[in-house]
Write a protein that holds these residues in place. Structure first.
Motif, PDB file in Angstrom:
ATOM      1  N   ILE A 164     -11.969 -39.673 -30.568  1.00 44.28           N
ATOM      2  CA  ILE A 164     -10.809 -40.413 -30.076  1.00 44.28           C
ATOM      3  C   ILE A 164     -10.597 -39.971 -28.636  1.00 44.28           C
ATOM      4  O   ILE A 164     -10.701 -38.780 -28.332  1.00 44.28           O
ATOM      5  N   GLY A 165     -10.288 -40.898 -27.757  1.00 41.06           N
ATOM      6  CA  GLY A 165     -10.017 -40.555 -26.368  1.00 41.06           C
ATOM      7  C   GLY A 165      -9.075 -41.565 -25.754  1.00 41.06           C
ATOM      8  O   GLY A 165      -8.761 -42.597 -26.349  1.00 41.06           O
ATOM      9  N   LYS A 166      -8.616 -41.237 -24.560  1.00 41.86           N
ATOM     10  CA  LYS A 166      -7.781 -42.179 -23.819  1.00 41.86           C
ATOM     11  C   LYS A 166      -8.093 -42.041 -22.346  1.00 41.86           C
ATOM     12  O   LYS A 166      -8.106 -40.951 -21.791  1.00 41.86           O
ATOM     13  N   ASP A 167      -8.365 -43.169 -21.724  1.00 40.33           N
ATOM     14  CA  ASP A 167      -8.405 -43.237 -20.268  1.00 40.33           C
ATOM     15  C   ASP A 167      -7.328 -44.239 -19.889  1.00 40.33           C
ATOM     16  O   ASP A 167      -6.184 -43.887 -19.816  1.00 40.33           O
ATOM     17  N   ASN A 180      -0.311 -49.087 -22.911  1.00 40.95           N
ATOM     18  CA  ASN A 180       0.884 -49.000 -22.067  1.00 40.95           C
ATOM     19  C   ASN A 180       1.680 -47.715 -22.262  1.00 40.95           C
ATOM     20  O   ASN A 180       2.411 -47.311 -21.371  1.00 40.95           O
ATOM     21  N   MET A 181       1.562 -47.084 -23.429  1.00 42.61           N
ATOM     22  CA  MET A 181       2.312 -45.856 -23.690  1.00 42.61           C
ATOM     23  C   MET A 181       1.759 -44.724 -22.828  1.00 42.61           C
ATOM     24  O   MET A 181       0.553 -44.592 -22.680  1.00 42.61           O
ATOM     25  N   LYS A 182       2.643 -43.928 -22.306  1.00 47.37           N
ATOM     26  CA  LYS A 182       2.259 -42.765 -21.500  1.00 47.37           C
ATOM     27  C   LYS A 182       2.715 -41.502 -22.206  1.00 47.37           C
ATOM     28  O   LYS A 182       3.627 -41.527 -23.029  1.00 47.37           O
ATOM     29  N   TRP A 237      -7.768 -36.999 -23.061  1.00 47.57           N
ATOM     30  CA  TRP A 237      -6.556 -37.821 -23.081  1.00 47.57           C
ATOM     31  C   TRP A 237      -5.989 -37.882 -21.669  1.00 47.57           C
ATOM     32  O   TRP A 237      -5.345 -36.958 -21.216  1.00 47.57           O
ATOM     33  N   TYR A 238      -6.253 -38.956 -20.970  1.00 47.39           N
ATOM     34  CA  TYR A 238      -5.760 -39.137 -19.609  1.00 47.39           C
ATOM     35  C   TYR A 238      -4.757 -40.284 -19.568  1.00 47.39           C
ATOM     36  O   TYR A 238      -4.973 -41.314 -20.160  1.00 47.39           O
TER      37      TYR A 238
END
Length: 165
Positions: free
Chosen positions: A92-95, A136-138, A163-164
Motif C-alpha cells: 500500500i502506498g500514497k503519492d 483528496n484526503m491529506k 505515504w506522501y
C-alpha cells in the motif's frame, strides 16, 4: 479417532474460511468509507483536472477486488473498472493517490470512453498499480495503517511502503 480429527480439521478449515470472508468485508467497508469521504472534499486545485463518481462501489468476489468509476474530464468522459486479485497485492502506498502495488500486470483496467453522440469505445490494459481513487484526503497515513491491519486480518501480508501527501 480419525473421524474426530477429520471433523476437527474440517471445522477449523470452515471457521478460517468464514473468518477470512468476514475480514474481506472489512477491506471493502474501509475502502468504500474512505472513497465516500474523499469524494466529498472540495479541492481548490484539482491536480487531475477531472471529477470522479463511483459507479460500482468496492466489492470482492472470488478473491477479486473491483471498483468502477465514471471519470469526467474537459475533453470527454469514460467509465473505468479496476480489478485485482487480493492475493496479488504486495504493498500500500500514497503519492498523489492511494495505490496498491501488485504483482506484474495483475491489475486489469477496462475503460469505456463515452464520446459525443454516445459512441463508446472499450479499451483494456493491465498494470502493476491499482489506483483507489482516494486522493483528496491529506495527513491520512492512518488509512494506510488501517488497510494494512485489515488485510492482515483477512490473511494477506501487505506492506505499507510509503505515504506522501
Amino acid at each position: 479417532m480419525k473421524t474426530e480429527i477429520s471433523k476437527l480439521f474440517i471445522f477449523s478449515f470452515l471457521f478460517f474460511c468464514f473468518f477470512s470472508f468476514a475480514q474481506e468485508k472489512g477491506i471493502v467497508k474501509l475502502l468504500n468509507n474512505a472513497i465516500s469521504r474523499d469524494l466529498k472534499i472540495e479541492v481548490d486545485n484539482n491536480y487531475f483536472e477531472d471529477k470522479l463518481r463511483v459507479v460500482t462501489a468496492y466489492k470482492i468476489d472470488n478473491d477479486v477486488l473491483s471498483v468502477e468509476f465514471e471519470v469526467k474530464k474537459s475533453v470527454g468522459s469514460y467509465v473505468e473498472k479496476r480489478e485485482v486479485s487480493i492475493s496479488d497485492i504486495l504493498f500500500i502506498g500514497k503519492d498523489i493517490n492511494v495505490i496498491f502495488g501488485t504483482k506484474e500486470n495483475a491489475v486489469k483496467v477496462t475503460r469505456t470512453r463515452i464520446e459525443d453522440g454516445g459512441y463508446k469505445q472499450k479499451e483494456e490494459s493491465s498494470s502493476d498499480l491499482f489506483f483507489t481513487g482516494i486522493r483528496n484526503m491529506k495527513n491520512n497515513e492512518t488509512l494506510g495503517e488501517s488497510l494494512k491491519k485489515v488485510f492482515k486480518k483477512a490473511g494477506y501480508a501487505v506492506e505499507l511502503k510509503y505515504w506522501y501527501d
